[in-house]
Design a protein around this motif. Structure first.
Motif, PDB file in Angstrom:
ATOM      1  N   LEU A 103      -0.242   4.968   6.929  1.00 39.39           N
ATOM      2  CA  LEU A 103      -0.051   3.870   6.289  1.00 39.39           C
ATOM      3  C   LEU A 103      -1.760   3.752   5.465  1.00 39.39           C
ATOM      4  O   LEU A 103      -1.626   2.994   4.424  1.00 39.39           O
ATOM      5  N   LYS A 104      -2.563   4.285   5.916  1.00 38.70           N
ATOM      6  CA  LYS A 104      -3.684   4.253   5.384  1.00 38.70           C
ATOM      7  C   LYS A 104      -4.504   5.812   5.424  1.00 38.70           C
ATOM      8  O   LYS A 104      -4.014   6.351   6.463  1.00 38.70           O
ATOM      9  N   HIS A 105      -5.220   6.306   4.606  1.00 36.70           N
ATOM     10  CA  HIS A 105      -6.056   7.401   4.683  1.00 36.70           C
ATOM     11  C   HIS A 105      -6.404   7.654   6.269  1.00 36.70           C
ATOM     12  O   HIS A 105      -7.278   6.809   6.751  1.00 36.70           O
TER      13      HIS A 105
ATOM     14  N   ASN B 209       0.906  -1.279  -0.096  1.00 33.98           N
ATOM     15  CA  ASN B 209      -0.052   0.008  -0.057  1.00 33.98           C
ATOM     16  C   ASN B 209       1.001   1.378   0.030  1.00 33.98           C
ATOM     17  O   ASN B 209       1.960   1.309   0.648  1.00 33.98           O
TER      18      ASN B 209
ATOM     19  N   HIS C  37       0.818   7.517   2.378  1.00 30.24           N
ATOM     20  CA  HIS C  37      -0.057   8.800   2.393  1.00 30.24           C
ATOM     21  C   HIS C  37       0.801   9.924   3.238  1.00 30.24           C
ATOM     22  O   HIS C  37       0.847  10.098   4.241  1.00 30.24           O
TER      23      HIS C  37
ATOM     24  N   GLU D  72      -8.782   8.357   9.168  1.00 35.05           N
ATOM     25  CA  GLU D  72     -10.518   8.014   9.379  1.00 35.05           C
ATOM     26  C   GLU D  72     -11.185   9.107   9.272  1.00 35.05           C
ATOM     27  O   GLU D  72     -12.437   8.943   8.356  1.00 35.05           O
TER      28      GLU D  72
END
Length: 215
Positions: free
Chosen positions: A164-166, A2, A5, A168
């Motif tokens: 690591l991810k958008h 992934n 971001h 919340e």
């Protein structure tokens, strides 16, 4: 694997005793093109300071680039401002997708402060045009004698935050926008054709002229 971001990390403070906070900004061009503004901690950013934040976080010529993306859209579009009983303003942009009208992007403001938002890049110019009309930035501080001073924005070019991810809050805002159902007759009035200008350039120039005239 992934993608990481990465957000520009902008701590801001209005004065020695005034409100302060930290806002994260990201321009995403990996898949769908998005512009994210995330009130990460402290006070929400004042709407009138959004232009100054973009000047720090976005590449030079960002206004012209956003206008170009807007004018390259291939379908009709329309903007709308909704005001709640509590005074919260929601700026919406509607467009056509697969012959269906949808709410494409939204920005909310309450108590003159920006809520966290994530909007499509092609929708940014028309929405900012409306926002700047309601909450004019201070473009020429020397002419704005009776207005509060612009805040001191502290920013290091290598200062970023990586996820690591958008976050919340960003994903929640995108999902909320997708859940808005556009009225069937939304395009019966106030509609613009693909390729028409957003008016953001003219709005910025008008605000600058007003600052000089009111000096």
């Amino acid at each position: 694997m992934n993608p990481i971001h990465e957000y520009c990390n902008i701590p801001w403070k209005e004065s020695f005793t005034g409100p302060s906070g930290r806002v994260l900004v990201r321009l995403d061009k990996i898949k769908e093109s998005w512009l994210d503004v995330y009130n990460y901690e402290g006070s929400k950013l004042w709407a009138r300071y959004l232009f100054a934040v973009f000047n720090i976080a976005l590449p030079q010529g960002w206004i012209e680039n956003l206008e170009r993306l807007h004018q390259n859209r291939r379908t009709r579009w329309k903007t709308e401002i909704l005001v709640s009983p509590s005074g919260e303003k929601e700026y919406r942009l509607y467009t056509m997708e697969k012959s269906k009208s949808i709410c494409s992007s939204t920005i909310c403001v309450s108590d003159k402060q920006i809520h966290t938002f994530s909007i499509r890049l092609k929708d940014t110019a028309p929405l900012l045009k409306l926002l700047f009309e309601d909450y004019p930035p201070v473009f020429l501080p020397r002419y704005r004698k009776n207005s509060p001073n612009t805040p001191a924005f502290y920013y290091l070019h290598d200062q970023t935050m990586k996820f690591l991810k958008h976050p919340e809050a960003i994903m929640d805002q995108r999902e909320r926008t997708k859940s808005i159902v556009a009225a069937q007759d939304i395009f019966e009035s106030g509609t613009f054709e693909a390729g028409e200008k957003s008016g953001i350039m003219e709005t910025i120039e008008a605000i600058k002229c007003m600052e000089v005239l009111q000096a």
